[in-house]
Motif scaffolding. Sequence first.
Motif, PDB file in Angstrom:
ATOM      1  N   GLY C 209     -50.691   3.091  20.629  1.00  0.00           N
ATOM      2  CA  GLY C 209     -49.423   3.363  21.375  1.00  0.00           C
ATOM      3  C   GLY C 209     -48.059   2.698  20.707  1.00  0.00           C
ATOM      4  O   GLY C 209     -47.242   2.037  21.606  1.00  0.00           O
ATOM      5  N   THR C 210     -48.004   2.966  19.842  1.00  0.00           N
ATOM      6  CA  THR C 210     -46.813   2.303  18.883  1.00  0.00           C
ATOM      7  C   THR C 210     -45.521   3.285  19.241  1.00  0.00           C
ATOM      8  O   THR C 210     -45.735   4.453  20.000  1.00  0.00           O
ATOM      9  CB  THR C 210     -46.878   2.301  17.474  1.00  0.00           C
ATOM     10  OG1 THR C 210     -47.197   3.668  17.149  1.00  0.00           O
ATOM     11  CG2 THR C 210     -48.009   1.715  16.883  1.00  0.00           C
ATOM     12  N   VAL C 211     -44.432   3.061  18.886  1.00  0.00           N
ATOM     13  CA  VAL C 211     -43.229   3.660  19.342  1.00  0.00           C
ATOM     14  C   VAL C 211     -43.090   5.275  18.560  1.00  0.00           C
ATOM     15  O   VAL C 211     -43.256   5.163  17.311  1.00  0.00           O
ATOM     16  CB  VAL C 211     -41.711   3.084  19.076  1.00  0.00           C
ATOM     17  CG1 VAL C 211     -40.770   3.729  19.474  1.00  0.00           C
ATOM     18  CG2 VAL C 211     -42.157   1.421  19.582  1.00  0.00           C
ATOM     19  N   GLY C 212     -43.023   6.241  19.298  1.00  0.00           N
ATOM     20  CA  GLY C 212     -42.934   7.386  18.758  1.00  0.00           C
ATOM     21  C   GLY C 212     -41.551   7.865  18.407  1.00  0.00           C
ATOM     22  O   GLY C 212     -40.891   8.635  19.165  1.00  0.00           O
ATOM     23  N   ILE C 213     -40.947   7.329  17.442  1.00  0.00           N
ATOM     24  CA  ILE C 213     -39.684   7.614  17.158  1.00  0.00           C
ATOM     25  C   ILE C 213     -39.330   9.094  16.786  1.00  0.00           C
ATOM     26  O   ILE C 213     -40.478   9.947  16.544  1.00  0.00           O
ATOM     27  CB  ILE C 213     -39.294   6.800  15.700  1.00  0.00           C
ATOM     28  CG1 ILE C 213     -40.281   7.195  14.651  1.00  0.00           C
ATOM     29  CG2 ILE C 213     -39.245   5.260  15.961  1.00  0.00           C
ATOM     30  CD1 ILE C 213     -39.906   6.623  13.237  1.00  0.00           C
ATOM     31  N   PRO C 214     -38.180   9.449  16.924  1.00  0.00           N
ATOM     32  CA  PRO C 214     -37.950  10.919  16.475  1.00  0.00           C
ATOM     33  C   PRO C 214     -38.713  11.537  15.643  1.00  0.00           C
ATOM     34  O   PRO C 214     -38.668  12.820  15.792  1.00  0.00           O
ATOM     35  CB  PRO C 214     -36.359  11.048  16.881  1.00  0.00           C
ATOM     36  CG  PRO C 214     -35.959   9.925  17.438  1.00  0.00           C
ATOM     37  CD  PRO C 214     -37.063   8.747  17.202  1.00  0.00           C
ATOM     38  N   GLU C 215     -38.611  10.872  14.447  1.00  0.00           N
ATOM     39  CA  GLU C 215     -39.033  11.400  13.061  1.00  0.00           C
ATOM     40  C   GLU C 215     -40.664  12.085  13.459  1.00  0.00           C
ATOM     41  O   GLU C 215     -41.045  12.917  12.743  1.00  0.00           O
ATOM     42  CB  GLU C 215     -39.336  10.584  12.294  1.00  0.00           C
ATOM     43  CG  GLU C 215     -37.842  10.342  11.380  1.00  0.00           C
ATOM     44  CD  GLU C 215     -37.056   9.112  12.302  1.00  0.00           C
ATOM     45  OE1 GLU C 215     -37.325   8.830  13.395  1.00  0.00           O
ATOM     46  OE2 GLU C 215     -36.185   8.551  11.530  1.00  0.00           O
ATOM     47  N   ILE C 216     -41.320  11.494  14.386  1.00  0.00           N
ATOM     48  CA  ILE C 216     -42.844  11.804  14.760  1.00  0.00           C
ATOM     49  C   ILE C 216     -42.969  12.417  16.046  1.00  0.00           C
ATOM     50  O   ILE C 216     -44.306  13.021  16.310  1.00  0.00           O
ATOM     51  CB  ILE C 216     -43.881  10.858  14.188  1.00  0.00           C
ATOM     52  CG1 ILE C 216     -43.611   9.751  15.300  1.00  0.00           C
ATOM     53  CG2 ILE C 216     -43.601  10.279  12.808  1.00  0.00           C
ATOM     54  CD1 ILE C 216     -44.755   8.808  16.041  1.00  0.00           C
ATOM     55  N   TYR C 217     -42.077  12.130  16.882  1.00  0.00           N
ATOM     56  CA  TYR C 217     -42.627  12.420  18.316  1.00  0.00           C
ATOM     57  C   TYR C 217     -42.967  14.018  18.654  1.00  0.00           C
ATOM     58  O   TYR C 217     -43.986  14.512  19.097  1.00  0.00           O
ATOM     59  CB  TYR C 217     -41.457  12.308  19.310  1.00  0.00           C
ATOM     60  CG  TYR C 217     -41.899  12.390  20.939  1.00  0.00           C
ATOM     61  CD1 TYR C 217     -41.644  13.655  21.369  1.00  0.00           C
ATOM     62  CD2 TYR C 217     -42.487  11.411  21.470  1.00  0.00           C
ATOM     63  CE1 TYR C 217     -42.034  13.853  22.612  1.00  0.00           C
ATOM     64  CE2 TYR C 217     -42.622  11.551  22.747  1.00  0.00           C
ATOM     65  CZ  TYR C 217     -42.710  12.705  23.593  1.00  0.00           C
ATOM     66  OH  TYR C 217     -42.861  13.087  24.874  1.00  0.00           O
ATOM     67  N   THR C 218     -42.259  14.941  18.109  1.00  0.00           N
ATOM     68  CA  THR C 218     -42.579  16.342  18.010  1.00  0.00           C
ATOM     69  C   THR C 218     -44.033  16.700  17.617  1.00  0.00           C
ATOM     70  O   THR C 218     -44.823  17.345  18.193  1.00  0.00           O
ATOM     71  CB  THR C 218     -41.254  17.176  17.146  1.00  0.00           C
ATOM     72  OG1 THR C 218     -40.285  16.778  17.666  1.00  0.00           O
ATOM     73  CG2 THR C 218     -41.858  18.734  17.499  1.00  0.00           C
ATOM     74  N   GLU C 219     -44.263  16.030  16.245  1.00  0.00           N
ATOM     75  CA  GLU C 219     -45.433  16.136  15.455  1.00  0.00           C
ATOM     76  C   GLU C 219     -46.607  15.685  16.654  1.00  0.00           C
ATOM     77  O   GLU C 219     -47.607  16.305  16.806  1.00  0.00           O
ATOM     78  CB  GLU C 219     -45.612  15.361  14.338  1.00  0.00           C
ATOM     79  CG  GLU C 219     -45.073  16.352  13.109  1.00  0.00           C
ATOM     80  CD  GLU C 219     -43.455  16.301  13.513  1.00  0.00           C
ATOM     81  OE1 GLU C 219     -42.839  15.358  14.212  1.00  0.00           O
ATOM     82  OE2 GLU C 219     -42.791  17.200  12.874  1.00  0.00           O
ATOM     83  N   ILE C 224     -51.258  17.202  20.312  1.00  0.00           N
ATOM     84  CA  ILE C 224     -51.924  17.177  21.692  1.00  0.00           C
ATOM     85  C   ILE C 224     -51.921  18.685  21.973  1.00  0.00           C
ATOM     86  O   ILE C 224     -53.007  19.139  22.626  1.00  0.00           O
ATOM     87  CB  ILE C 224     -51.324  16.463  22.809  1.00  0.00           C
ATOM     88  CG1 ILE C 224     -51.134  15.078  22.330  1.00  0.00           C
ATOM     89  CG2 ILE C 224     -52.117  16.640  24.124  1.00  0.00           C
ATOM     90  CD1 ILE C 224     -50.533  14.088  23.343  1.00  0.00           C
ATOM     91  N   ASP C 225     -51.212  19.613  21.808  1.00  0.00           N
ATOM     92  CA  ASP C 225     -50.978  21.023  22.322  1.00  0.00           C
ATOM     93  C   ASP C 225     -52.284  21.740  21.520  1.00  0.00           C
ATOM     94  O   ASP C 225     -53.056  22.357  22.082  1.00  0.00           O
ATOM     95  CB  ASP C 225     -49.556  21.494  21.966  1.00  0.00           C
ATOM     96  CG  ASP C 225     -49.439  22.768  22.563  1.00  0.00           C
ATOM     97  OD1 ASP C 225     -48.692  23.730  21.798  1.00  0.00           O
ATOM     98  OD2 ASP C 225     -50.273  23.162  23.517  1.00  0.00           O
ATOM     99  N   GLU C 226     -52.151  21.559  20.097  1.00  0.00           N
ATOM    100  CA  GLU C 226     -53.193  22.201  19.142  1.00  0.00           C
ATOM    101  C   GLU C 226     -54.428  21.722  19.729  1.00  0.00           C
ATOM    102  O   GLU C 226     -55.541  22.483  19.783  1.00  0.00           O
ATOM    103  CB  GLU C 226     -52.890  21.929  18.045  1.00  0.00           C
ATOM    104  CG  GLU C 226     -51.601  22.701  17.369  1.00  0.00           C
ATOM    105  CD  GLU C 226     -51.359  24.099  17.266  1.00  0.00           C
ATOM    106  OE1 GLU C 226     -52.804  24.719  17.257  1.00  0.00           O
ATOM    107  OE2 GLU C 226     -50.592  24.958  17.236  1.00  0.00           O
TER     108      GLU C 226
END
Lengths: 315, 97, 392
Positions: C209-219, C224-226
């Motif tokens: 549950g670390t911070v999902g910075i913009p560099e990785i949030y999309t991934e 989860i989607d895939e």
Amino acid sequence: MENLNVYAAKLAPQQEFLSSGHRACQGCAELLAARLVAKTLGKDYIIANATGCLEIVTSSFPHTAWEVPWIHVAFENAAAVASGVEAGIKVLKRKGKYPVDRKITVVAQAGDGGTVDIGLQALSGALERGHDMVYICYDNEAYMNTGIQRSSSTPYGATTTTSPAGVADPLGQHTMKKNIVEIAAAHSIPYVATASPSYPFDLMQKIRKAADTPGPAYIHCFVPCPTGWRMAPNLAVSIGRIAVESKVFPLYEIENGEYKMTVTHKNHRPVIDYLKPQGRFRHLNEDNIAEIQRQVDKSYDKLLKKVKMSQEELD
Amino acid sequence: MTKKFNEKAWNEYDLGYMVSDAGCAAEYRTGDWRSQRPQTNKDKCIKCGVCYLVCPEGAIVLAADGTYDFDLEHCKGCGICEVECWTGCISMTEEGE
Amino acid sequence: MGKRVGIEVSLAISEAVKLANVDAVAAYPITPQTHIVEHLSELVAEGELDAAFIPVESEHSAMSVCAGTSAAGARTYTATSSQGLALMNEILFIIPALRLPVVMTIVNRSLSGPISIWNDHSDIMSVRDTGWIAIFAENGQESFDLTLMSFKIAEDHRVLLPISVNLDGFTLSHVIEPHEFLDQEEVDKFLPDYEPLVQLNPDKPVSLGTVGIPEIYTEAKKCIDETLIASEEVVKEVFAEFGEMFGRHYKVVESYRAEGAETLLMTMGSVSETAMEAIDKMRDQDNRSVGLVRLRLWRPFPVKDLRVEVAGAKTLAIIDRAVSPGGTGGPVAGEVRSALYSVEDAPYVASFIAGLGGRDITIDDFISVVDQAEKMAESNEIHQYKMIGVRE
């Protein structure tokens, strides 16, 4: 620094379990307190952390400053998540899926926001259910991580962005600090204590005691925030000491309902010594300061009465 | 050649995007934020270890001779050590002097 | 060999959870889920189930405690409905992100306001995008079977996502039906122990549950989607294995007398059984070319199988049991229309909203829906949705 144990810093556990490289402001007493907690508890503890300064600065992907297992779920549920971890490990031990003799301390960490306001329900539930865990509230007296907004732990007369001192309303925070320590004690849990990183050995001893006490333990840790309190970062530890010396934040513990002071001073400092170095109190006039002194004296006397009563009961 | 953290594909991260390198925050040089740095007059140091104990960064480390050194990669220059030092042997000086 | 038991469906679900040897249950009572957790609490107190029963102080804490127990490595279960599901909403998004295979029974109940304890699908439809796998049960036996299968699906190392089993409140949860229970030996063969890959363990300290910075949030969201999309394969595998072992076969999209049908009805949940009666009546008495398609798997949405099941039909009349006010139709109809948008010769889709807040949908209602849908298809009426059975 306490007069005793001058050289005991060398006797403190030497290994770090909270690494450098975290993104806290310079002079952050909350991180200092968390570092001391981590030293005390060592390897075998698991943390459930609420959203807040401590969580944000220590867990910016891909980094983590934590060297123990750590989980962050949301803002108001540190106590609930910790309850789950504790109950999970307990049942896994009972069902033979976890080594029975492995003692693991479960700790919930949250700020004053995540404890006294939005986290109050989850805290109360966890304490009532009697989970064997330690709840540590790092109280910097406002919602610091989102930009210094007031919480119900903000003291009377402090200016914050949502309780600002203005021309029409010059006081700042109108209400008194919510006494979460008494609320925790009202759940009849075996151990409650106040602590401060300005008294590191007192803090470490209390953490150790809380961890070793079966059942829920609540530690309220006073952590000055130079950024939010508008003061120089190098005063973070000394202002915490003045808070204790001026009776603003007394250090005591409540063990099975019995009160005991753990740090006492022969002479106390006037409250103005505590208020003056902090920009968040700069707007206060003489009357305000006198009122604060009155409130501090009243609370402290009440506490002393409870300590006396407990002493008499134990004799 | 391990990819940088912001170059990996979505399925190249650990499960749940957990961070399994405990304490890897130490890679981050918070010392670059500093505007003043600590110095010790080692002749006056009584090796009490108070500075070590009150550093929020854990950036004060035990030296071989029992005194303490500063980890300048991480020290943010807050000055708590200077204020808390018992003998006043730590002093903060402007960075870059 | 299992035994045949006449029992309230809620209690059958508790028995399934017991057979699954769950480690931790954290739940807060809410009508109409109460019987499930009461019975589980009883089973623990009687020593029939060795689990931690944590009586939390709210549903938000229920799901938070589940996050904790699951992260500790315990097989975790909870149940809720309606307002309880709404209260735990923020945590629902977090559980799949942490890859924790929590199993939850949602006893579908209408969302306030106005306050209603009766059955519809507004609660499950309000949590569409949380990243949970969601399946629907139509009768007691399915509730029992799907509950058992949920643990296996969720805990599969290719999945490690939470899953909800949905059943209609009161109309299904509180009725007494015959169930073929499996015995412990059979279940143990089918369902292995939970082996967590995400776990809080001092010997291998991780930060979750670390911070999902913009560099990785999309991934992270893509992940989860895939994973959710790929879980459909695992669902089918588990269905197949269950069918082989115990003789009851499940599909992600079920159909009833749909072979060659010109008009298809689509339902989810227990109204499907009434719909089947309506289909029987229309076919046998009136010789109409009608059939029924039932979505069993709601998330991930079974696009391929749906397209196959409705291929060849002229008209598709979808019954939604939730409304999206000011929107374009019922949630199921919206998704089906999207799934069929690019399909050549896709059936005309008519969207009907019915059965809100516990209102019955009768056989006559279904017949009326088919009549209306066929007329609309005939004139190719441009249409978003109709609410049936409402007094106007």
